[in-house]
Design a protein around this motif. Structure first.
Motif, PDB file in Angstrom:
ATOM      1  N   GLY A 153      -8.742 -28.310  23.147  1.00 25.54           N
ATOM      2  CA  GLY A 153      -8.784 -28.228  21.687  1.00 25.54           C
ATOM      3  C   GLY A 153      -9.539 -29.393  21.069  1.00 25.54           C
ATOM      4  O   GLY A 153     -10.258 -29.227  20.087  1.00 25.54           O
ATOM      5  N   LEU A 154      -9.368 -30.583  21.640  1.00 26.96           N
ATOM      6  CA  LEU A 154     -10.090 -31.751  21.149  1.00 26.96           C
ATOM      7  C   LEU A 154     -11.592 -31.576  21.325  1.00 26.96           C
ATOM      8  O   LEU A 154     -12.370 -31.808  20.400  1.00 26.96           O
ATOM      9  N   VAL A 155     -12.002 -31.138  22.499  1.00 23.62           N
ATOM     10  CA  VAL A 155     -13.431 -30.942  22.769  1.00 23.62           C
ATOM     11  C   VAL A 155     -13.988 -29.818  21.901  1.00 23.62           C
ATOM     12  O   VAL A 155     -15.022 -29.970  21.243  1.00 23.62           O
ATOM     13  N   PHE A 156     -13.289 -28.673  21.884  1.00 25.66           N
ATOM     14  CA  PHE A 156     -13.750 -27.540  21.088  1.00 25.66           C
ATOM     15  C   PHE A 156     -13.810 -27.893  19.603  1.00 25.66           C
ATOM     16  O   PHE A 156     -14.804 -27.594  18.930  1.00 25.66           O
ATOM     17  N   GLY A 157     -12.761 -28.510  19.075  1.00 23.17           N
ATOM     18  CA  GLY A 157     -12.716 -28.846  17.653  1.00 23.17           C
ATOM     19  C   GLY A 157     -13.819 -29.804  17.242  1.00 23.17           C
ATOM     20  O   GLY A 157     -14.420 -29.661  16.172  1.00 23.17           O
ATOM     21  N   THR A 158     -14.105 -30.773  18.101  1.00 27.41           N
ATOM     22  CA  THR A 158     -15.162 -31.736  17.789  1.00 27.41           C
ATOM     23  C   THR A 158     -16.522 -31.058  17.729  1.00 27.41           C
ATOM     24  O   THR A 158     -17.276 -31.239  16.768  1.00 27.41           O
TER      25      THR A 158
END
Length: 115
Positions: free
Chosen positions: A89-94
């Motif tokens: 989620g962190l990678v995708f959201g960024t």
């Protein structure tokens, strides 16, 4: 025309009958930082990215936890799936919020709105 490369050219300036929401210097900085290189100092953009990344982390952490519980072949505890989902989620959201803002700001600059 002045020698300052950041100062906008008055001949190519948009219609001055409507007041701008930002100064000419800030508009020039925004244009340069969005198209060449620089730090985005817009609070609205940074707030959008923080909220988008936070929601992405929560949603994908929940999905990862559920997948870890339902998929017994992996023999993974739920919290390991949640941690992997949170990282995803962190990678995708960024990336997703950054790409969205890239296209949004390009569209706004094409329209001549350098807020």
């Amino acid at each position: 025309m002045s020698d300052n490369p950041v100062e906008p050219d008055p001949a190519s300036a948009p219609d001055q009958s409507q007041p701008q929401s930002v100064s000419a210097t800030r508009a020039s900085y925004n244009l340069f930082s969005d198209t060449v290189i620089g730090v985005n100092t817009r609070k609205s953009d940074n707030k959008f990215q923080a909220i988008f990344i936070g929601i992405s982390i929560l949603v994908l952490a929940a999905v990862g936890g559920l997948i870890a519980v339902w998929n017994t072949e992996w023999e993974m505890p739920w919290y390991a799936g949640a941690l992997l989902g949170a990282f995803a989620g962190l990678v995708f959201g960024t990336f997703a919020s950054g790409i969205f803002l890239m296209f949004y700001r390009a569209w706004r600059h094409i329209q001549g709105k350098h807020d």
